[in-house]
Design a protein around this motif. Structure first.
Motif, PDB file in Angstrom:
ATOM      1  N   LYS A   1       0.813  -1.200   0.145  1.00 24.97           N
ATOM      2  CA  LYS A   1       0.063   0.088   0.177  1.00 24.97           C
ATOM      3  C   LYS A   1       0.931   1.321   0.081  1.00 24.97           C
ATOM      4  CE  LYS A   1      -3.988   1.947   2.327  1.00 24.97           C
ATOM      5  NZ  LYS A   1      -5.113   1.961   3.097  1.00 24.97           N
ATOM      6  N   TYR A   2       1.981   1.352   0.604  1.00 22.25           N
ATOM      7  CA  TYR A   2       2.728   2.339   0.815  1.00 22.25           C
ATOM      8  C   TYR A   2       4.292   2.054   0.564  1.00 22.25           C
ATOM      9  CZ  TYR A   2      -1.072   4.109   3.501  1.00 22.25           C
ATOM     10  OH  TYR A   2      -2.208   4.588   3.861  1.00 22.25           O
ATOM     11  N   VAL A   3       4.859   2.579  -0.251  1.00 17.27           N
ATOM     12  CA  VAL A   3       6.169   2.342  -0.768  1.00 17.27           C
ATOM     13  C   VAL A   3       7.122   3.776  -0.671  1.00 17.27           C
ATOM     14  CG1 VAL A   3       7.652   1.465  -2.536  1.00 17.27           C
ATOM     15  CG2 VAL A   3       5.436   0.521  -2.504  1.00 17.27           C
ATOM     16  N   ALA A   4       7.999   3.458   0.159  1.00 18.02           N
ATOM     17  CA  ALA A   4       8.775   4.725   0.343  1.00 18.02           C
ATOM     18  C   ALA A   4       9.721   5.104  -1.049  1.00 18.02           C
ATOM     19  CB  ALA A   4      10.159   4.550   1.673  1.00 18.02           C
ATOM     20  N   PRO A   5      10.167   6.170  -1.152  1.00 20.29           N
ATOM     21  CA  PRO A   5      10.714   6.944  -2.202  1.00 20.29           C
ATOM     22  C   PRO A   5      12.035   6.081  -2.692  1.00 20.29           C
ATOM     23  CG  PRO A   5      10.011   8.686  -1.083  1.00 20.29           C
ATOM     24  CD  PRO A   5       9.622   7.632  -0.204  1.00 20.29           C
ATOM     25  N   ILE A   6      12.700   5.686  -1.419  1.00 21.34           N
ATOM     26  CA  ILE A   6      14.091   4.891  -1.577  1.00 21.34           C
ATOM     27  C   ILE A   6      13.756   3.460  -2.161  1.00 21.34           C
ATOM     28  CG2 ILE A   6      14.226   4.028   0.822  1.00 21.34           C
ATOM     29  CD1 ILE A   6      17.181   4.655   0.537  1.00 21.34           C
ATOM     30  N   GLN A   7      12.604   2.960  -1.705  1.00 12.11           N
ATOM     31  CA  GLN A   7      12.097   1.833  -2.205  1.00 12.11           C
ATOM     32  C   GLN A   7      11.859   1.749  -3.503  1.00 12.11           C
ATOM     33  OE1 GLN A   7       9.520   1.145   1.399  1.00 12.11           O
ATOM     34  NE2 GLN A   7      10.949  -0.350   2.362  1.00 12.11           N
TER      35      GLN A   7
ATOM     36  N   ALA B   1      23.202 -11.050   8.490  1.00  8.92           N
ATOM     37  CA  ALA B   1      22.019 -10.571   9.186  1.00  8.92           C
ATOM     38  C   ALA B   1      20.777 -10.726   8.248  1.00  8.92           C
ATOM     39  CB  ALA B   1      21.845  -9.172   9.994  1.00  8.92           C
ATOM     40  N   GLN B   2      19.593 -10.810   8.405  1.00 12.75           N
ATOM     41  CA  GLN B   2      18.430 -10.681   7.456  1.00 12.75           C
ATOM     42  C   GLN B   2      18.565  -9.463   6.793  1.00 12.75           C
ATOM     43  OE1 GLN B   2      15.360 -11.149  10.392  1.00 12.75           O
ATOM     44  NE2 GLN B   2      15.166 -13.513  10.375  1.00 12.75           N
ATOM     45  N   GLU B   3      17.833  -9.328   5.449  1.00 13.09           N
ATOM     46  CA  GLU B   3      18.138  -8.080   4.736  1.00 13.09           C
ATOM     47  C   GLU B   3      17.100  -7.182   5.178  1.00 13.09           C
ATOM     48  OE1 GLU B   3      17.479  -9.866   0.970  1.00 13.09           O
ATOM     49  OE2 GLU B   3      19.371 -10.797   0.908  1.00 13.09           O
ATOM     50  N   HIS B   4      17.592  -5.863   5.074  1.00 14.12           N
ATOM     51  CA  HIS B   4      16.663  -4.746   5.727  1.00 14.12           C
ATOM     52  C   HIS B   4      16.073  -4.376   4.319  1.00 14.12           C
ATOM     53  CE1 HIS B   4      20.821  -2.961   4.935  1.00 14.12           C
ATOM     54  NE2 HIS B   4      20.254  -1.994   4.204  1.00 14.12           N
ATOM     55  N   TRP B   5      14.561  -3.955   4.599  1.00  9.13           N
ATOM     56  CA  TRP B   5      13.932  -3.485   3.492  1.00  9.13           C
ATOM     57  C   TRP B   5      13.903  -1.984   3.120  1.00  9.13           C
ATOM     58  CZ3 TRP B   5      10.634  -6.178   0.272  1.00  9.13           C
ATOM     59  CH2 TRP B   5      10.514  -7.803   0.706  1.00  9.13           C
ATOM     60  N   CYS B   6      14.612  -1.148   4.256  1.00  6.23           N
ATOM     61  CA  CYS B   6      14.498   0.298   3.567  1.00  6.23           C
ATOM     62  C   CYS B   6      15.852   0.699   3.851  1.00  6.23           C
ATOM     63  CB  CYS B   6      13.542   1.018   4.564  1.00  6.23           C
ATOM     64  SG  CYS B   6      13.239   2.588   3.881  1.00  6.23           S
TER      65      CYS B   6
ATOM     66  N   HIS C   1      24.490   8.557   3.337  1.00  4.37           N
ATOM     67  CA  HIS C   1      23.488   9.275   3.772  1.00  4.37           C
ATOM     68  C   HIS C   1      22.094   8.736   3.988  1.00  4.37           C
ATOM     69  CE1 HIS C   1      23.099   9.654  -0.353  1.00  4.37           C
ATOM     70  NE2 HIS C   1      21.734   9.905  -0.250  1.00  4.37           N
ATOM     71  N   THR C   2      22.416   7.370   3.559  1.00  4.84           N
ATOM     72  CA  THR C   2      21.030   6.573   3.714  1.00  4.84           C
ATOM     73  C   THR C   2      21.180   5.411   4.769  1.00  4.84           C
ATOM     74  OG1 THR C   2      21.604   5.595   1.771  1.00  4.84           O
ATOM     75  CG2 THR C   2      20.011   7.241   1.641  1.00  4.84           C
ATOM     76  N   CYS C   3      21.592   4.141   3.985  1.00  4.20           N
ATOM     77  CA  CYS C   3      21.724   3.157   5.131  1.00  4.20           C
ATOM     78  C   CYS C   3      22.669   3.174   6.140  1.00  4.20           C
ATOM     79  CB  CYS C   3      21.857   1.870   4.077  1.00  4.20           C
ATOM     80  SG  CYS C   3      20.630   1.486   3.149  1.00  4.20           S
ATOM     81  N   VAL C   4      23.889   3.734   5.950  1.00  2.00           N
ATOM     82  CA  VAL C   4      24.883   4.173   7.151  1.00  2.00           C
ATOM     83  C   VAL C   4      24.295   4.968   8.048  1.00  2.00           C
ATOM     84  CG1 VAL C   4      27.328   4.569   7.738  1.00  2.00           C
ATOM     85  CG2 VAL C   4      26.865   3.312   5.547  1.00  2.00           C
TER      86      VAL C   4
ATOM     87  N   SER D   1      27.271  12.688  -3.641  1.00  2.00           N
ATOM     88  CA  SER D   1      28.129  14.027  -3.684  1.00  2.00           C
ATOM     89  C   SER D   1      28.715  14.519  -2.488  1.00  2.00           C
ATOM     90  CB  SER D   1      26.894  14.989  -3.882  1.00  2.00           C
ATOM     91  OG  SER D   1      26.086  15.177  -2.839  1.00  2.00           O
ATOM     92  N   GLU D   2      29.438  15.397  -2.836  1.00  3.72           N
ATOM     93  CA  GLU D   2      30.158  15.756  -1.443  1.00  3.72           C
ATOM     94  C   GLU D   2      29.101  16.488  -0.457  1.00  3.72           C
ATOM     95  OE1 GLU D   2      33.144  15.747  -0.437  1.00  3.72           O
ATOM     96  OE2 GLU D   2      34.483  15.287  -2.207  1.00  3.72           O
ATOM     97  N   ARG D   3      28.043  17.166  -0.912  1.00  2.00           N
ATOM     98  CA  ARG D   3      27.202  17.759  -0.067  1.00  2.00           C
ATOM     99  C   ARG D   3      26.508  16.465   0.927  1.00  2.00           C
ATOM    100  NH1 ARG D   3      21.537  18.993  -1.399  1.00  2.00           N
ATOM    101  NH2 ARG D   3      20.688  20.798   0.096  1.00  2.00           N
ATOM    102  N   GLU D   4      26.050  15.497   0.300  1.00  2.00           N
ATOM    103  CA  GLU D   4      25.486  14.583   0.966  1.00  2.00           C
ATOM    104  C   GLU D   4      26.527  13.840   1.889  1.00  2.00           C
ATOM    105  OE1 GLU D   4      22.102  12.774  -2.254  1.00  2.00           O
ATOM    106  OE2 GLU D   4      24.375  12.882  -2.955  1.00  2.00           O
ATOM    107  N   MET D   5      27.813  13.479   1.445  1.00  3.04           N
ATOM    108  CA  MET D   5      28.818  13.073   2.454  1.00  3.04           C
ATOM    109  C   MET D   5      28.983  14.206   3.518  1.00  3.04           C
ATOM    110  SD  MET D   5      30.339  10.155   1.772  1.00  3.04           S
ATOM    111  CE  MET D   5      32.233  10.183   2.011  1.00  3.04           C
ATOM    112  N   GLN D   6      29.031  15.284   3.370  1.00  2.67           N
ATOM    113  CA  GLN D   6      29.279  16.216   4.384  1.00  2.67           C
ATOM    114  C   GLN D   6      27.992  16.286   5.502  1.00  2.67           C
ATOM    115  OE1 GLN D   6      29.241  20.435   3.281  1.00  2.67           O
ATOM    116  NE2 GLN D   6      30.591  21.080   5.058  1.00  2.67           N
ATOM    117  N   SER D   7      26.981  16.201   4.752  1.00  2.89           N
ATOM    118  CA  SER D   7      25.623  16.272   5.761  1.00  2.89           C
ATOM    119  C   SER D   7      25.965  14.990   6.498  1.00  2.89           C
ATOM    120  CB  SER D   7      24.263  16.204   4.697  1.00  2.89           C
ATOM    121  OG  SER D   7      23.331  15.855   5.581  1.00  2.89           O
ATOM    122  N   ALA D   8      25.994  13.871   6.012  1.00  2.94           N
ATOM    123  CA  ALA D   8      25.882  12.803   6.930  1.00  2.94           C
ATOM    124  C   ALA D   8      27.261  12.595   7.905  1.00  2.94           C
ATOM    125  CB  ALA D   8      26.021  11.410   5.947  1.00  2.94           C
ATOM    126  N   LEU D   9      28.380  12.961   7.493  1.00  2.00           N
ATOM    127  CA  LEU D   9      29.618  12.773   8.174  1.00  2.00           C
ATOM    128  C   LEU D   9      29.942  13.892   9.216  1.00  2.00           C
ATOM    129  CD1 LEU D   9      32.028  10.928   5.623  1.00  2.00           C
ATOM    130  CD2 LEU D   9      30.545   9.821   7.507  1.00  2.00           C
TER     131      LEU D   9
END
Length: 202
Positions: free
Chosen positions: A74-80, A111-116, A145-148, A173-181
């Motif tokens: 019924k609902y699928v996240a954008p990343i999915q 481990a079992q696979e994660h869905w998101c 910036h997502t799974c980690v 991108s560098e922007r996403e790396m900087q945001s995450a780290l």
């Protein structure tokens, strides 16, 4: 840094061919950042150091696409939706296999696979870590910036002491790396380099 091998685990997140091998479905988006920070060689260095020091290794792998996975949801996240559209990590294909330099060996836990995004959500990763007496985590893998990031935050919420190896991950991108780290993950974990971790483990 001080890692007690009896309570420390290395968590390898999503080292799939589709992410970090030439020809992988997502490699072209990650390549510039991954090559700039030597992500794949650093993943190998951290894994080798962990194994040599006797630290247990855990793999937190993303769900591998299979036909029919999302069609009735019924609902699928954008990343999915993105993974569904590209058939990323498709089960039974080369892209859905672990990079050959990072394949688990006997005794390592997949481990079992994660869905998101989080390696903890709807999987047995937390159970496996606790059953092996692990409460200190070294986290590496894809994507920063997502799974980690999601796994690191979830791990902190569960009470783990988390260390992230910043040059053993990559983003688009560098922007996403900087945001995450530099912005998000320092609230939940210590961010270090491969050299730091290898020196501490040796």
């Amino acid at each position: 840094m001080n890692f007690d091998r009896d309570v420390t685990g290395l968590v390898m997140i999503d080292p799939y061919n589709d992410f970090i091998s030439e020809g992988g479905k997502v490699w072209d988006r990650l390549k510039a950042i991954a090559e700039a920070n030597h992500c794949v060689p650093n993943l190998e260095r951290v894994l080798t150091a962990a194994r040599a020091s006797g630290i247990r290794v855990f793999y937190a792998m993303h769900h591998r696409y299979r036909p029919g996975d999302y069609e009735t949801w019924k609902y699928v996240a954008p990343i999915q939706k993105a993974a569904w559209g590209r058939k990323t990590f498709e089960y039974g294909t080369w892209g859905g296999e672990i990079h050959p330099a990072l394949v688990p060996v006997d005794g390592e836990i997949v481990a079992q696979e994660h869905w998101c995004s989080s390696g903890f959500a709807n999987t047995d990763l937390d159970l496996q870590l606790k059953k092996h007496g692990v409460h200190q985590l070294i986290v590496v893998g894809l994507i920063a910036h997502t799974c980690v990031e999601s796994t690191v935050r979830f791990g902190a919420e569960l009470g783990y002491d988390v260390t992230v190896v910043g040059d053993a991950t990559a983003s688009y991108s560098e922007r996403e790396m900087q945001s995450a780290l530099e912005i998000t993950m320092p609230n939940y974990a210590t961010v270090v380099t491969t050299d730091d971790v290898v020196a501490a483990l040796s």
